[in-house]
Write a protein that holds these residues in place. Structure first.
Motif, mmCIF file in Angstrom:
data_model
loop_
_atom_site.group_PDB
_atom_site.id
_atom_site.type_symbol
_atom_site.label_atom_id
_atom_site.label_comp_id
_atom_site.label_asym_id
_atom_site.label_seq_id
_atom_site.Cartn_x
_atom_site.Cartn_y
_atom_site.Cartn_z
ATOM 1 N N ALA A 222 1.100 -1.371 0.129
ATOM 2 C CA ALA A 222 0.153 -0.210 0.381
ATOM 3 C C ALA A 222 1.143 1.489 0.188
ATOM 4 O O ALA A 222 1.887 1.580 1.283
ATOM 5 N N ASP A 223 0.913 1.917 -1.132
ATOM 6 C CA ASP A 223 2.038 3.019 -1.587
ATOM 7 C C ASP A 223 0.912 4.091 -0.214
ATOM 8 O O ASP A 223 1.789 5.128 -0.198
ATOM 9 N N GLY A 224 0.028 4.821 0.021
ATOM 10 C CA GLY A 224 -0.701 5.292 0.779
ATOM 11 C C GLY A 224 0.079 5.476 2.465
ATOM 12 O O GLY A 224 -0.955 4.595 2.719
ATOM 13 N N PHE A 225 -0.023 6.226 3.009
ATOM 14 C CA PHE A 225 -0.137 6.461 4.079
ATOM 15 C C PHE A 225 -1.426 6.057 5.138
ATOM 16 O O PHE A 225 -1.259 5.854 5.846
ATOM 17 N N SER A 226 -2.509 6.878 4.776
ATOM 18 C CA SER A 226 -3.718 6.393 5.160
ATOM 19 C C SER A 226 -3.902 4.395 5.063
ATOM 20 O O SER A 226 -4.157 4.084 6.274
ATOM 21 N N CYS A 227 -3.642 4.098 3.923
ATOM 22 C CA CYS A 227 -4.327 2.708 3.780
ATOM 23 C C CYS A 227 -2.980 1.765 4.611
ATOM 24 O O CYS A 227 -3.885 0.822 5.809
ATOM 25 N N ARG A 228 -1.865 2.075 4.729
ATOM 26 C CA ARG A 228 -0.937 1.250 5.373
ATOM 27 C C ARG A 228 -1.566 1.638 6.876
ATOM 28 O O ARG A 228 -1.383 0.597 8.412
ATOM 29 N N THR A 229 -1.970 2.760 7.559
ATOM 30 C CA THR A 229 -2.177 2.945 8.915
ATOM 31 C C THR A 229 -3.660 2.418 9.350
ATOM 32 O O THR A 229 -3.742 1.785 9.850
ATOM 33 N N GLN A 230 -4.632 2.057 7.989
ATOM 34 C CA GLN A 230 -5.816 1.386 8.686
ATOM 35 C C GLN A 230 -5.431 -0.091 8.811
ATOM 36 O O GLN A 230 -6.085 0.158 9.528
ATOM 37 N N ILE A 231 -4.565 -0.399 7.681
ATOM 38 C CA ILE A 231 -4.128 -1.776 7.253
ATOM 39 C C ILE A 231 -3.449 -2.090 8.366
ATOM 40 O O ILE A 231 -3.876 -3.287 9.592
ATOM 41 N N ASP A 232 -2.695 -1.916 9.509
ATOM 42 C CA ASP A 232 -1.881 -1.508 10.645
ATOM 43 C C ASP A 232 -2.353 -1.679 11.570
ATOM 44 O O ASP A 232 -2.979 -2.942 12.435
ATOM 45 N N GLN A 233 -3.468 -1.306 12.391
ATOM 46 C CA GLN A 233 -4.435 -0.122 12.689
ATOM 47 C C GLN A 233 -5.055 -1.277 13.383
ATOM 48 O O GLN A 233 -5.857 -1.817 14.171
ATOM 49 N N GLU A 234 -6.238 -1.868 12.143
ATOM 50 C CA GLU A 234 -7.512 -2.870 11.381
ATOM 51 C C GLU A 234 -7.374 -3.872 11.896
ATOM 52 O O GLU A 234 -7.921 -4.999 11.860
ATOM 53 N N ALA A 235 -6.180 -4.015 10.987
ATOM 54 C CA ALA A 235 -5.622 -6.054 10.807
ATOM 55 C C ALA A 235 -4.815 -6.005 11.606
ATOM 56 O O ALA A 235 -4.887 -7.915 11.493
#
Length: 260
Positions: A222-235
């Motif tokens: 995921a090149d987007g910072f928001s996407c990486r953050t969501q994945i890390d925190q929710e998954a």
């Protein structure tokens, strides 16, 4: 990020293809410097001298997304002045954060129409686009891995993902691009208490279940910072920028060569 460039000193002169400006987006520069550091590693391996624009720069998207268009124009003018000497000399610009890259390619033209903005917008590339256009014969490291990819909303809407698909294929990455739409975080949206339920519901539609179900050996890109953050925190699973995967591949390649 400037310290990374200073320590590395650029690629050997014999390998130089030219100079490229790396756009120091706020996310990478202050929150996840591993991403721009990885991009420097990749660009130097491809034979480029990496430089940064002078001074404090920003694409202005923060103010665009909150309706503060006057401030956004001020910020964009400052960035135009910083990029002008490079662009006028024919030096391309590489953006790593899709939202910032899209802002420089699209929002800039809408808020500051004119020749200067047009020249800058035409000079901005994603990492994959740049390597495809300026170093088509560069041999990326062979990663040989499976991956699932989350395409950032701004990249989907403004930039496209074809160059990324091509680069992943060349690097031996068997990528499955998720048909998931938005990750749900959307900048500061998902951080606001009144939006949290909507944010997670959007992520749970496709993206987050796919990440949880993926094999532990499968890369999550995921090149987007928001996407990486969501994945890390929710998954509960780290996601990587493509630059990070390529840089690690280069490190592994160099290690194999040293072992003989």
């Amino acid at each position: 990020l400037g310290g990374v460039l200073g320590r590395r000193g650029g690629a050997p002169a014999a390998q130089q293809r030219g100079t490229v400006v790396l756009w120091p987006d706020t996310f990478g520069n202050y929150l996840n410097p591993r991403v721009p550091a990885a991009a420097v590693r990749v660009l130097e391996d491809a034979g480029f001298c990496v430089v940064l624009p002078e001074g404090q720069v920003c694409c202005g998207l923060t103010w665009v997304s909150t309706g503060q268009l006057g401030v956004a124009r001020q910020v964009m003018r400052r960035s135009l002045r910083a990029l002008a000497p490079h662009v006028e000399a024919g030096v391309p610009v590489v953006g790593l954060e899709p939202s910032c890259t899209a802002a420089l390619r699209s929002d800039l033209l809408e808020l500051l129409p004119g020749n200067a903005s047009e020249r800058v917008a035409a000079s901005v590339y994603t990492l994959s686009e740049f390597l495809d256009s300026y170093a088509p014969d560069w041999e990326p490291p062979q990663v040989d891995a499976k991956a699932i990819s989350q395409v950032h909303c701004h990249q989907h809407a403004v930039i496209g993902f074809d160059a990324d698909r091509k680069l992943m294929e060349r690097a031996g990455i068997d990528g499955d691009v998720l048909d998931s739409g938005c990750c749900g975080l959307a900048g500061n949206f998902g951080f606001e208490a009144e939006h949290y339920d909507v944010s997670t519901a959007v992520g749970e539609r496709v993206l987050l279940p796919a990440v949880r179900e993926a094999d532990p050996q499968t890369l999550v890109l995921a090149d987007g910072f928001s996407c990486r953050t969501q994945i890390d925190q929710e998954a509960g699973r780290p996601a990587l920028h493509l630059a990070e995967v390529l840089a690690q591949g280069l490190a592994d390649r160099d290690s194999r060569r040293q072992r003989g």
